[in-house]
Write a protein that holds these residues in place. Structure first.
Motif, PDB file in Angstrom:
ATOM      1  N   UNK A 177       0.824  -1.214   0.000  1.00  0.00           N
ATOM      2  CA  UNK A 177       0.000   0.000   0.000  1.00  0.00           C
ATOM      3  C   UNK A 177       0.855   1.259   0.000  1.00  0.00           C
ATOM      4  N   UNK A 178       1.858   1.285   0.873  1.00  0.00           N
ATOM      5  CA  UNK A 178       2.662   2.500   1.008  1.00  0.00           C
ATOM      6  C   UNK A 178       3.555   2.738  -0.207  1.00  0.00           C
ATOM      7  N   UNK A 179       4.185   1.692  -0.724  1.00  0.00           N
ATOM      8  CA  UNK A 179       5.046   1.862  -1.897  1.00  0.00           C
ATOM      9  C   UNK A 179       4.239   2.333  -3.097  1.00  0.00           C
ATOM     10  N   UNK A 180       3.010   1.822  -3.231  1.00  0.00           N
ATOM     11  CA  UNK A 180       2.180   2.244  -4.363  1.00  0.00           C
ATOM     12  C   UNK A 180       1.690   3.683  -4.174  1.00  0.00           C
ATOM     13  N   UNK A 181       1.262   4.012  -2.964  1.00  0.00           N
ATOM     14  CA  UNK A 181       0.687   5.337  -2.718  1.00  0.00           C
ATOM     15  C   UNK A 181       1.736   6.428  -2.607  1.00  0.00           C
ATOM     16  N   UNK A 182       2.885   6.120  -1.946  1.00  0.00           N
ATOM     17  CA  UNK A 182       3.873   7.149  -1.636  1.00  0.00           C
ATOM     18  C   UNK A 182       5.191   6.970  -2.377  1.00  0.00           C
ATOM     19  N   UNK A 183       5.356   5.838  -3.040  1.00  0.00           N
ATOM     20  CA  UNK A 183       6.631   5.554  -3.685  1.00  0.00           C
ATOM     21  C   UNK A 183       7.557   4.808  -2.752  1.00  0.00           C
ATOM     22  N   UNK A 184       8.509   4.098  -3.321  1.00  0.00           N
ATOM     23  CA  UNK A 184       9.432   3.316  -2.488  1.00  0.00           C
ATOM     24  C   UNK A 184      10.432   4.215  -1.778  1.00  0.00           C
ATOM     25  N   UNK A 238       5.784   2.580 -12.003  1.00  0.00           N
ATOM     26  CA  UNK A 238       6.049   3.670 -11.052  1.00  0.00           C
ATOM     27  C   UNK A 238       7.298   3.371 -10.233  1.00  0.00           C
ATOM     28  N   UNK A 239       7.424   2.117  -9.798  1.00  0.00           N
ATOM     29  CA  UNK A 239       8.598   1.739  -9.000  1.00  0.00           C
ATOM     30  C   UNK A 239       9.866   1.792  -9.840  1.00  0.00           C
ATOM     31  N   UNK A 240       9.789   1.308 -11.071  1.00  0.00           N
ATOM     32  CA  UNK A 240      10.972   1.311 -11.937  1.00  0.00           C
ATOM     33  C   UNK A 240      11.463   2.727 -12.197  1.00  0.00           C
ATOM     34  N   UNK A 241      10.531   3.695 -12.264  1.00  0.00           N
ATOM     35  CA  UNK A 241      10.921   5.079 -12.515  1.00  0.00           C
ATOM     36  C   UNK A 241      11.747   5.649 -11.370  1.00  0.00           C
ATOM     37  N   UNK A 242      11.653   5.055 -10.184  1.00  0.00           N
ATOM     38  CA  UNK A 242      12.417   5.535  -9.027  1.00  0.00           C
ATOM     39  C   UNK A 242      13.827   4.955  -8.980  1.00  0.00           C
ATOM     40  N   UNK A 243      14.069   3.928  -9.769  1.00  0.00           N
ATOM     41  CA  UNK A 243      15.313   3.177  -9.640  1.00  0.00           C
ATOM     42  C   UNK A 243      16.290   3.510 -10.761  1.00  0.00           C
ATOM     43  N   UNK A 244      17.585   3.455 -10.487  1.00  0.00           N
ATOM     44  CA  UNK A 244      18.585   3.765 -11.516  1.00  0.00           C
ATOM     45  C   UNK A 244      18.711   2.630 -12.528  1.00  0.00           C
ATOM     46  N   UNK A 245      19.256   2.953 -13.692  1.00  0.00           N
ATOM     47  CA  UNK A 245      19.500   1.932 -14.708  1.00  0.00           C
ATOM     48  C   UNK A 245      20.390   0.831 -14.146  1.00  0.00           C
TER      49      UNK A 245
END
Length: 310
Positions: free
Chosen positions: A53-60, A198-205
Protein backbone atom coordinates in the motif's frame (compact mmCIF):
# COMPACT_ATOMS: atom_id res chain seq x y z
CA UNK A 1 -7.70 -22.65 -23.31
CA UNK A 2 -4.29 -23.28 -21.83
CA UNK A 3 -2.55 -20.33 -20.23
CA UNK A 4 0.83 -19.61 -21.88
CA UNK A 5 2.17 -17.89 -18.78
CA UNK A 6 5.46 -19.47 -17.75
CA UNK A 7 7.12 -19.50 -14.36
CA UNK A 8 8.79 -16.21 -13.46
CA UNK A 9 12.50 -16.59 -12.84
CA UNK A 10 13.29 -16.01 -9.20
CA UNK A 11 15.51 -13.00 -8.62
CA UNK A 12 18.65 -13.18 -6.51
CA UNK A 13 19.14 -10.28 -4.18
CA UNK A 14 22.45 -8.43 -4.74
CA UNK A 15 24.61 -7.52 -1.81
CA UNK A 16 24.51 -3.74 -2.34
CA UNK A 17 21.95 -1.87 -0.20
CA UNK A 18 19.45 0.67 -1.50
CA UNK A 19 19.73 3.83 0.58
CA UNK A 20 16.70 4.89 2.57
CA UNK A 21 15.68 8.56 2.18
CA UNK A 22 15.96 9.02 5.95
CA UNK A 23 19.35 7.34 6.35
CA UNK A 24 22.68 7.47 4.60
CA UNK A 25 23.22 3.76 5.15
CA UNK A 26 20.77 0.94 5.49
CA UNK A 27 20.75 -1.69 8.14
CA UNK A 28 21.13 -5.29 6.98
CA UNK A 29 20.55 -8.31 9.16
CA UNK A 30 22.89 -11.28 8.61
CA UNK A 31 21.13 -14.22 6.98
CA UNK A 32 21.66 -16.49 9.99
CA UNK A 33 19.81 -14.01 12.21
CA UNK A 34 16.80 -13.66 9.94
CA UNK A 35 13.53 -15.52 9.84
CA UNK A 36 13.41 -17.73 6.75
CA UNK A 37 11.41 -15.97 4.04
CA UNK A 38 10.30 -19.39 2.81
CA UNK A 39 8.15 -19.67 5.95
CA UNK A 40 5.18 -17.31 5.90
CA UNK A 41 4.24 -15.65 9.16
CA UNK A 42 1.56 -13.12 10.15
CA UNK A 43 4.25 -10.51 10.83
CA UNK A 44 5.87 -10.99 7.42
CA UNK A 45 2.50 -10.81 5.69
CA UNK A 46 1.66 -7.58 7.51
CA UNK A 47 4.95 -6.01 6.47
CA UNK A 48 4.47 -7.00 2.85
CA UNK A 49 0.85 -5.80 2.90
CA UNK A 50 1.89 -2.46 4.37
CA UNK A 51 4.67 -2.15 1.80
CA UNK A 52 2.24 -2.90 -1.03
CA UNK A 53 0.00 0.00 0.00
CA UNK A 54 2.66 2.50 1.01
CA UNK A 55 5.05 1.86 -1.90
CA UNK A 56 2.18 2.24 -4.36
CA UNK A 57 0.69 5.34 -2.72
CA UNK A 58 3.87 7.15 -1.64
CA UNK A 59 6.63 5.55 -3.69
CA UNK A 60 9.43 3.32 -2.49
CA UNK A 61 11.99 6.03 -1.87
CA UNK A 62 9.35 8.17 -0.15
CA UNK A 63 8.53 5.45 2.39
CA UNK A 64 10.93 4.93 5.28
CA UNK A 65 11.41 1.85 7.44
CA UNK A 66 9.90 3.61 10.46
CA UNK A 67 6.69 4.26 8.52
CA UNK A 68 6.61 0.68 7.28
CA UNK A 69 7.06 -0.85 10.72
CA UNK A 70 4.38 1.39 12.23
CA UNK A 71 1.89 0.60 9.45
CA UNK A 72 2.58 -3.14 9.79
CA UNK A 73 2.40 -3.03 13.61
CA UNK A 74 5.79 -4.70 13.95
CA UNK A 75 9.07 -3.57 15.41
CA UNK A 76 11.92 -2.57 13.12
CA UNK A 77 13.82 -5.56 14.44
CA UNK A 78 11.00 -7.88 13.37
CA UNK A 79 10.88 -6.23 9.95
CA UNK A 80 14.59 -6.80 9.41
CA UNK A 81 14.30 -10.38 10.63
CA UNK A 82 11.91 -11.10 7.76
CA UNK A 83 13.55 -8.84 5.18
CA UNK A 84 17.28 -8.36 5.53
CA UNK A 85 17.18 -4.87 4.04
CA UNK A 86 14.76 -2.35 2.63
CA UNK A 87 15.90 -3.30 -0.85
CA UNK A 88 14.97 -6.92 -0.17
CA UNK A 89 11.50 -5.77 0.88
CA UNK A 90 11.23 -3.68 -2.27
CA UNK A 91 12.12 -6.68 -4.41
CA UNK A 92 9.54 -8.78 -2.57
CA UNK A 93 6.95 -6.07 -3.24
CA UNK A 94 7.74 -6.04 -6.99
CA UNK A 95 7.62 -9.82 -7.21
CA UNK A 96 4.30 -9.85 -5.33
CA UNK A 97 2.81 -7.33 -7.77
CA UNK A 98 4.00 -9.46 -10.69
CA UNK A 99 2.43 -12.59 -9.18
CA UNK A 100 -0.75 -10.69 -8.36
CA UNK A 101 -1.16 -9.78 -12.04
CA UNK A 102 -0.45 -13.36 -13.14
CA UNK A 103 -3.13 -14.61 -10.75
CA UNK A 104 -5.65 -12.13 -12.16
CA UNK A 105 -4.77 -13.18 -15.71
CA UNK A 106 -5.09 -16.86 -14.82
CA UNK A 107 -8.49 -16.22 -13.23
CA UNK A 108 -9.64 -14.57 -16.47
CA UNK A 109 -8.41 -17.55 -18.51
CA UNK A 110 -10.21 -20.02 -16.24
CA UNK A 111 -13.42 -17.99 -16.39
CA UNK A 112 -13.22 -17.92 -20.20
CA UNK A 113 -12.66 -21.69 -20.24
CA UNK A 114 -15.72 -22.30 -18.09
CA UNK A 115 -17.85 -20.03 -20.25
CA UNK A 116 -16.60 -21.70 -23.43
CA UNK A 117 -17.39 -25.18 -22.11
CA UNK A 118 -20.87 -24.07 -21.00
CA UNK A 119 -21.55 -22.51 -24.41
CA UNK A 120 -20.31 -25.62 -26.21
CA UNK A 121 -22.54 -27.87 -24.11
CA UNK A 122 -25.60 -25.68 -24.69
CA UNK A 123 -24.86 -25.39 -28.41
CA UNK A 124 -24.43 -29.15 -28.83
CA UNK A 125 -27.70 -29.86 -27.04
CA UNK A 126 -29.57 -27.31 -29.18
CA UNK A 127 -28.09 -27.86 -32.64
CA UNK A 128 -27.31 -31.58 -32.83
CA UNK A 129 -30.71 -32.64 -34.31
CA UNK A 130 -30.71 -29.70 -36.74
CA UNK A 131 -27.19 -30.48 -37.86
CA UNK A 132 -28.14 -34.06 -38.59
CA UNK A 133 -31.08 -32.99 -40.77
CA UNK A 134 -29.02 -30.36 -42.57
CA UNK A 135 -26.26 -32.77 -43.63
CA UNK A 136 -25.29 -32.60 -47.28
CA UNK A 137 -22.87 -34.85 -49.19
CA UNK A 138 -19.34 -33.53 -49.73
CA UNK A 139 -18.53 -31.83 -53.02
CA UNK A 140 -16.79 -33.83 -55.70
CA UNK A 141 -13.00 -33.38 -56.12
CA UNK A 142 -13.52 -31.62 -59.46
CA UNK A 143 -15.96 -29.14 -57.94
CA UNK A 144 -13.65 -28.49 -55.00
CA UNK A 145 -10.80 -27.74 -57.39
CA UNK A 146 -12.74 -25.38 -59.64
CA UNK A 147 -11.80 -21.68 -59.62
CA UNK A 148 -15.46 -20.66 -59.35
CA UNK A 149 -15.91 -22.60 -56.11
CA UNK A 150 -12.75 -21.15 -54.61
CA UNK A 151 -13.80 -17.60 -55.45
CA UNK A 152 -17.40 -17.91 -54.33
CA UNK A 153 -18.71 -15.92 -51.33
CA UNK A 154 -19.68 -19.16 -49.60
CA UNK A 155 -16.11 -20.43 -49.83
CA UNK A 156 -14.75 -17.17 -48.47
CA UNK A 157 -17.12 -17.30 -45.50
CA UNK A 158 -16.43 -20.92 -44.63
CA UNK A 159 -13.92 -22.41 -42.21
CA UNK A 160 -11.14 -19.96 -43.11
CA UNK A 161 -13.15 -16.95 -41.96
CA UNK A 162 -11.83 -14.85 -39.08
CA UNK A 163 -14.59 -16.12 -36.76
CA UNK A 164 -13.07 -19.62 -36.59
CA UNK A 165 -12.80 -21.30 -33.17
CA UNK A 166 -9.03 -20.79 -33.19
CA UNK A 167 -9.41 -17.08 -33.96
CA UNK A 168 -12.06 -16.72 -31.26
CA UNK A 169 -9.77 -18.45 -28.74
CA UNK A 170 -6.87 -16.17 -29.66
CA UNK A 171 -9.03 -13.08 -29.23
CA UNK A 172 -10.31 -14.36 -25.89
CA UNK A 173 -6.73 -14.88 -24.71
CA UNK A 174 -5.71 -11.35 -25.63
CA UNK A 175 -8.82 -9.99 -23.91
CA UNK A 176 -7.88 -11.97 -20.78
CA UNK A 177 -4.56 -10.10 -20.68
CA UNK A 178 -6.32 -6.77 -21.19
CA UNK A 179 -8.93 -7.51 -18.54
CA UNK A 180 -6.21 -8.52 -16.07
CA UNK A 181 -4.72 -5.02 -16.48
CA UNK A 182 -8.13 -3.53 -15.71
CA UNK A 183 -8.65 -5.87 -12.76
CA UNK A 184 -5.26 -4.94 -11.32
CA UNK A 185 -5.99 -1.23 -11.64
CA UNK A 186 -9.36 -1.63 -9.93
CA UNK A 187 -7.69 -3.17 -6.87
CA UNK A 188 -6.11 0.19 -6.02
CA UNK A 189 -8.09 2.37 -3.64
CA UNK A 190 -6.44 5.42 -5.18
CA UNK A 191 -5.43 4.49 -8.73
CA UNK A 192 -2.22 6.13 -9.90
CA UNK A 193 -1.01 3.92 -12.73
CA UNK A 194 1.09 0.77 -12.99
CA UNK A 195 2.80 0.06 -9.68
CA UNK A 196 5.65 -1.73 -11.42
CA UNK A 197 6.37 1.11 -13.85
CA UNK A 198 6.05 3.67 -11.05
CA UNK A 199 8.60 1.74 -9.00
CA UNK A 200 10.97 1.31 -11.94
CA UNK A 201 10.92 5.08 -12.52
CA UNK A 202 12.42 5.53 -9.03
CA UNK A 203 15.31 3.18 -9.64
CA UNK A 204 18.58 3.76 -11.52
CA UNK A 205 19.50 1.93 -14.71
CA UNK A 206 20.87 -1.53 -14.01
CA UNK A 207 19.05 -1.84 -10.68
CA UNK A 208 17.68 -5.36 -10.10
CA UNK A 209 14.22 -3.91 -9.52
CA UNK A 210 14.20 -2.41 -13.02
CA UNK A 211 15.36 -5.76 -14.41
CA UNK A 212 12.46 -7.48 -12.66
CA UNK A 213 9.92 -5.01 -14.06
CA UNK A 214 11.40 -5.42 -17.52
CA UNK A 215 11.04 -9.20 -17.32
CA UNK A 216 7.41 -8.80 -16.28
CA UNK A 217 6.59 -6.58 -19.26
CA UNK A 218 8.40 -8.90 -21.66
CA UNK A 219 6.47 -11.84 -20.25
CA UNK A 220 3.15 -10.05 -20.83
CA UNK A 221 4.13 -9.45 -24.45
CA UNK A 222 5.16 -13.10 -24.80
CA UNK A 223 1.80 -14.26 -23.42
CA UNK A 224 0.02 -12.09 -26.00
CA UNK A 225 2.22 -13.46 -28.77
CA UNK A 226 1.61 -17.07 -27.78
CA UNK A 227 -2.15 -16.52 -27.82
CA UNK A 228 -1.85 -15.19 -31.38
CA UNK A 229 0.74 -17.61 -32.73
CA UNK A 230 -1.83 -20.30 -33.52
CA UNK A 231 -3.76 -18.11 -35.95
CA UNK A 232 -1.19 -15.64 -37.29
CA UNK A 233 2.23 -16.09 -38.91
CA UNK A 234 5.13 -15.62 -36.51
CA UNK A 235 5.99 -12.10 -37.69
CA UNK A 236 2.38 -10.93 -37.58
CA UNK A 237 1.82 -12.50 -34.14
CA UNK A 238 4.91 -10.73 -32.82
CA UNK A 239 3.93 -7.35 -34.32
CA UNK A 240 0.32 -7.59 -33.12
CA UNK A 241 1.42 -8.59 -29.61
CA UNK A 242 3.80 -5.62 -29.53
CA UNK A 243 1.01 -3.31 -30.71
CA UNK A 244 -1.40 -4.51 -28.00
CA UNK A 245 1.38 -4.32 -25.39
CA UNK A 246 2.12 -0.70 -26.30
CA UNK A 247 -1.60 0.12 -26.15
CA UNK A 248 -1.85 -1.36 -22.65
CA UNK A 249 1.23 0.39 -21.29
CA UNK A 250 0.32 3.72 -22.91
CA UNK A 251 -3.24 3.57 -21.62
CA UNK A 252 -2.01 2.64 -18.14
CA UNK A 253 0.38 5.60 -18.11
CA UNK A 254 -2.20 8.11 -19.36
CA UNK A 255 -4.91 6.81 -17.03
CA UNK A 256 -2.50 6.81 -14.08
CA UNK A 257 -1.39 10.37 -14.80
CA UNK A 258 -5.01 11.52 -14.83
CA UNK A 259 -6.06 9.09 -12.06
CA UNK A 260 -8.93 8.18 -14.39
CA UNK A 261 -9.87 4.53 -14.80
CA UNK A 262 -12.21 5.36 -17.69
CA UNK A 263 -9.18 6.14 -19.85
CA UNK A 264 -7.83 2.68 -19.12
CA UNK A 265 -11.16 1.00 -19.80
CA UNK A 266 -11.13 2.45 -23.34
CA UNK A 267 -8.12 0.29 -24.19
CA UNK A 268 -10.18 -2.90 -24.26
CA UNK A 269 -12.02 -2.07 -27.48
CA UNK A 270 -8.82 -0.67 -29.02
CA UNK A 271 -6.94 -3.91 -28.33
CA UNK A 272 -9.80 -6.01 -29.67
CA UNK A 273 -9.85 -3.93 -32.87
CA UNK A 274 -6.13 -4.49 -33.39
CA UNK A 275 -6.55 -8.25 -33.10
CA UNK A 276 -9.65 -8.28 -35.31
CA UNK A 277 -7.85 -6.32 -38.04
CA UNK A 278 -4.82 -8.62 -37.89
CA UNK A 279 -7.04 -11.70 -38.19
CA UNK A 280 -9.03 -10.17 -41.05
CA UNK A 281 -5.84 -9.28 -42.92
CA UNK A 282 -4.50 -12.80 -42.51
CA UNK A 283 -7.83 -14.30 -43.63
CA UNK A 284 -7.88 -12.09 -46.74
CA UNK A 285 -4.29 -12.99 -47.59
CA UNK A 286 -5.06 -16.71 -47.23
CA UNK A 287 -8.16 -16.39 -49.41
CA UNK A 288 -6.20 -14.50 -52.08
CA UNK A 289 -3.48 -17.15 -52.06
CA UNK A 290 -6.07 -19.91 -52.43
CA UNK A 291 -7.78 -18.09 -55.31
CA UNK A 292 -4.45 -17.57 -57.09
CA UNK A 293 -3.56 -21.24 -56.71
CA UNK A 294 -6.95 -22.50 -57.95
CA UNK A 295 -6.38 -21.92 -61.72
CA UNK A 296 -3.12 -23.83 -61.60
CA UNK A 297 -4.82 -26.71 -59.79
CA UNK A 298 -7.66 -26.74 -62.34
CA UNK A 299 -5.18 -26.78 -65.24
CA UNK A 300 -3.37 -29.74 -63.75
CA UNK A 301 -6.68 -31.64 -63.60
CA UNK A 302 -7.57 -30.81 -67.24
CA UNK A 303 -4.14 -31.65 -68.71
CA UNK A 304 -4.34 -35.47 -68.35
CA UNK A 305 -7.95 -35.44 -69.60
CA UNK A 306 -6.94 -33.67 -72.84
CA UNK A 307 -4.11 -36.14 -73.30
CA UNK A 308 -6.54 -39.06 -73.14
CA UNK A 309 -8.90 -37.36 -75.65
CA UNK A 310 -6.10 -37.09 -78.17
Amino acid sequence: MTSPASAFTAHREPSGPLASPTKTTERRVPAQDRTSTSRRSPARDRVLSAAAQLFYDQGMTGTGVDTLSQAAHVSKRSLYQHFGSKQELEMAYLEARHQEWLDLYQARIEAADQESRADATASAATTAPTAARAWTPPASPAAAASPAAAASPAAAASPAAAASPAAAAATTGVMAVTDAYLDHARLAADFRGCGLLNAAAELPLGHPGRELVGRHKRQVQQILQEHLSGVLPAASARTTALHVSFLLEGAMSRAGLAADLELLEAVRSLAENVVTEALATQSAQSAAASTAAAPADAASVESPRRGRER
